[in-house]
Design an enzyme around this catalytic site. Structure first.
Site, PDB file in Angstrom:
ATOM      1  N   VAL A 115      -3.292   8.259   3.886  1.00  0.00           N
ATOM      2  CA  VAL A 115      -3.964   7.776   2.673  1.00  0.00           C
ATOM      3  C   VAL A 115      -2.987   6.996   1.804  1.00  0.00           C
ATOM      4  O   VAL A 115      -3.132   5.791   1.622  1.00  0.00           O
ATOM      5  CB  VAL A 115      -4.554   8.964   1.852  1.00  0.00           C
ATOM      6  CG1 VAL A 115      -5.196   8.469   0.573  1.00  0.00           C
ATOM      7  CG2 VAL A 115      -5.544   9.760   2.675  1.00  0.00           C
ATOM      8  N   CYS A 116      -2.006   7.691   1.289  1.00  0.00           N
ATOM      9  CA  CYS A 116      -1.126   7.125   0.261  1.00  0.00           C
ATOM     10  C   CYS A 116      -0.165   6.078   0.805  1.00  0.00           C
ATOM     11  O   CYS A 116       0.406   5.317   0.026  1.00  0.00           O
ATOM     12  CB  CYS A 116      -0.368   8.245  -0.427  1.00  0.00           C
ATOM     13  SG  CYS A 116      -1.477   9.455  -1.165  1.00  0.00           S
ATOM     14  N   LEU A 117       0.001   6.015   2.113  1.00  0.00           N
ATOM     15  CA  LEU A 117       0.797   4.949   2.716  1.00  0.00           C
ATOM     16  C   LEU A 117      -0.113   3.844   3.262  1.00  0.00           C
ATOM     17  O   LEU A 117       0.105   2.669   2.997  1.00  0.00           O
ATOM     18  CB  LEU A 117       1.698   5.491   3.821  1.00  0.00           C
ATOM     19  CG  LEU A 117       2.612   4.483   4.504  1.00  0.00           C
ATOM     20  CD1 LEU A 117       3.518   3.770   3.499  1.00  0.00           C
ATOM     21  CD2 LEU A 117       3.446   5.154   5.571  1.00  0.00           C
TER      22      LEU A 117
END
Length: 150
Positions: A115-117
């Site tokens: 998600v965050c990458l």
């Protein structure tokens, strides 16, 4: 700058996303201490080579906790960009900070890979940046999620 130009300290910037206690608690794809050591080592290398480095964090006070002190200790005085969205590229402050570096080659590491990458990496690519992910300074909620994201 040509797309064939090798990645180097004068054409790149480092973005470290959500290296926070609660986010690392959910990581299952890499040993958490190894993850922390790798990330701090990456930050130290960026500092030695004067690579602009940006920290961003999500929901520090309500959920995720503060960025690891060992990581912030590499860059005393750096203020992380605090946000509420999972996709850090949706935060204007982060995009402005990236643009302010003048660099088009972005080195990124994050918790969680899936998600965050992935989200900011895909959006940065769509905006014409080259993105290099550091897999051993990133972690997924499962090994499969991390591997499939990479």
């Amino acid at each position: 700058m040509s797309i064939r130009e090798l990645l180097n300290p004068s054409n790149s910037a480092l973005i470290l996303i959500d290296h926070q206690p609660q986010m690392s608690f959910g990581v299952q794809s890499i040993d958490r201490q190894t993850l922390k050591n790798n990330t701090v080592g990456l930050a130290k290398a960026a500092k030695i080579f004067n690579v602009p480095t940006i920290f961003t964090s999500v929901e520090t006070e309500s959920f995720s906790g503060y960025i690891w002190p060992e990581l912030l200790g590499v860059f005393p005085g750096h203020q992380p960009i605090e946000r509420t969205s999972m996709n850090s590229w949706e935060d204007k402050k982060l995009v402005e900070a990236v643009k302010a570096t003048g660099r088009k080659k972005l080195i990124m590491a994050a918790l969680w890979t899936e998600v965050c990458l992935n989200f900011p990496a895909l959006e940065a690519l769509a905006e014409g940046y080259e993105v290099y992910i550091v897999t051993d300074a990133s972690g997924g909620t499962t090994q499969e999620a991390h591997d499939m994201s990479v």
